[in-house]
Design an enzyme around this catalytic site. Structure first.
Site, PDB file in Angstrom:
ATOM      1  N   LYS A  54       5.307  -5.674 -10.356  1.00  0.00           N
ATOM      2  CA  LYS A  54       6.271  -4.641 -10.485  1.00  0.00           C
ATOM      3  C   LYS A  54       7.592  -5.304 -11.339  1.00  0.00           C
ATOM      4  O   LYS A  54       8.212  -4.305 -12.467  1.00  0.00           O
ATOM      5  CB  LYS A  54       7.106  -4.305  -9.070  1.00  0.00           C
ATOM      6  CG  LYS A  54       5.899  -3.369  -8.204  1.00  0.00           C
ATOM      7  CD  LYS A  54       6.325  -3.467  -6.931  1.00  0.00           C
ATOM      8  CE  LYS A  54       5.396  -2.733  -6.050  1.00  0.00           C
ATOM      9  NZ  LYS A  54       5.569  -2.927  -4.468  1.00  0.00           N
ATOM     10  N   GLN A  98       9.964  -5.281  -0.366  1.00  0.00           N
ATOM     11  CA  GLN A  98       8.598  -5.241  -0.223  1.00  0.00           C
ATOM     12  C   GLN A  98       7.994  -5.393   1.047  1.00  0.00           C
ATOM     13  O   GLN A  98       8.614  -5.920   1.814  1.00  0.00           O
ATOM     14  CB  GLN A  98       8.126  -6.499  -1.009  1.00  0.00           C
ATOM     15  CG  GLN A  98       6.657  -6.773  -1.170  1.00  0.00           C
ATOM     16  CD  GLN A  98       5.999  -5.664  -1.650  1.00  0.00           C
ATOM     17  OE1 GLN A  98       6.292  -5.342  -2.835  1.00  0.00           O
ATOM     18  NE2 GLN A  98       4.739  -5.485  -1.420  1.00  0.00           N
ATOM     19  N   ASP A 121      12.238   3.558  -3.550  1.00  0.00           N
ATOM     20  CA  ASP A 121      10.828   3.485  -3.346  1.00  0.00           C
ATOM     21  C   ASP A 121      10.403   4.845  -2.050  1.00  0.00           C
ATOM     22  O   ASP A 121       9.428   4.649  -1.598  1.00  0.00           O
ATOM     23  CB  ASP A 121      10.813   2.135  -2.655  1.00  0.00           C
ATOM     24  CG  ASP A 121       9.163   1.735  -2.529  1.00  0.00           C
ATOM     25  OD1 ASP A 121       8.216   2.436  -3.221  1.00  0.00           O
ATOM     26  OD2 ASP A 121       8.722   0.936  -1.576  1.00  0.00           O
TER      27      ASP A 121
END
Length: 279
Positions: A54, A98, A121
């Site tokens: 990413k 994450q 996200d």
């Protein structure tokens, strides 16, 4: 019936190209680049690889990536404090935590420490509510990427029966809400669902998000169904037995190269959107 693979690489490249152009425009207007902070707890090899990938994609799109690694023994309180600090930092436009985090951490508490305007996200309750009610906000990136894939391949969910296998708060549930918003009739299946194969055989659109390698078998797939495999398991295999399902499906995403590229592309796109919103 002719089956077609449904890769997301070309769509992702298109999204990233447009995102890079918007990022350059943001830098021209403000003198700074959009910034995505990536927070990772511990050193799980898969998570480390994902975050590195990413960050590399950020660089290609003209987005600054701020890496925030935290030790395995980090507590919930410490993680929440770190995320809140990023939420309050005006130089940070998007935050990616994450997941999964280590088992001793309250992941939901950490997600909720992300400011809604930086939840690029799409993992907070605020974002889920926005998706569910059709209000402005950030989509969960994998479900959002799935919807973009369906659109790109000309799949119209309206009036179709969509079966989502999996009910996680950042994949299965938001995918169901986004499909419902497009007027699909949605069935959400999970570990307690009885006679799962029979239900899947009624689906015009199947979204597999269970985290089990090749869990969905080929003879579960209704002839002509569109199959979206949102899983990624050891050995580069998804949640669908691809070779078995291919003869039955009209369209089916490969693993890798299907949903994954669009997920990352949407993350970058939403980061730039968040930067413009904050400027």
């Amino acid at each position: 019936m002719t089956s077609r693979s449904m890769p997301g690489t070309d769509l992702a490249a298109t999204i990233v190209k447009a995102t890079a152009e918007r990022a350059a425009e943001f830098e021209r207007l403000t003198g700074t680049k959009p910034c995505l902070a990536t927070v990772i707890v511990g050193d799980d090899p898969a998570s480390v690889t994902y975050v590195k990938m990413k960050r590399n994609r950020c660089a290609k799109a003209g987005i600054t990536s701020r890496h925030v690694p935290l030790p395995e023994e980090t507590t919930t309180e410490q993680l929440v404090a770190a995320v809140r600090e990023l939420s309050e930092d005006p130089s940070v436009h998007g935050i990616l935590l994450q997941h999964p985090v280590p088992a001793h951490i309250d992941e939901r508490a950490a997600f909720e420490a992300i400011a809604p305007g930086k939840d690029v996200d799409g993992v907070t309750m605020h974002s889920f509510a926005a998706m569910s009610f059709g209000e402005p906000g950030f989509a969960s990136c994998t479900p959002g990427g799935i919807m973009r894939l369906l659109e790109d391949y000309g799949v119209e969910p309206s009036g179709k029966h969509a079966v989502v296998i999996g009910r996680s708060p950042i994949l299965g549930k938001p995918a169901a809400m986004l499909l419902l918003a497009k007027d699909a009739t949605v069935t959400v299946c999970h570990s307690r669902t009885r006679d799962l194969p029979s239900i899947v055989r009624t689906a015009d659109i199947v979204v597999a998000a269970v985290g089990k390698p090749e869990f969905v078998k080929g003879d579960w797939i209704k002839p002509g169904a569109v199959v979206i495999d949102a899983g990624y398991n050891e050995g580069n295999v998804g949640d669908v037995a691809y070779a078995e399902a291919l003869p039955h499906a009209s369209l089916i995403t490969p693993v890798p190269g299907g949903v994954g590229p669009t997920t990352i592309a949407l993350l970058l796109e939403q980061t730039v959107t968040a930067a413009f919103a904050a400027s």
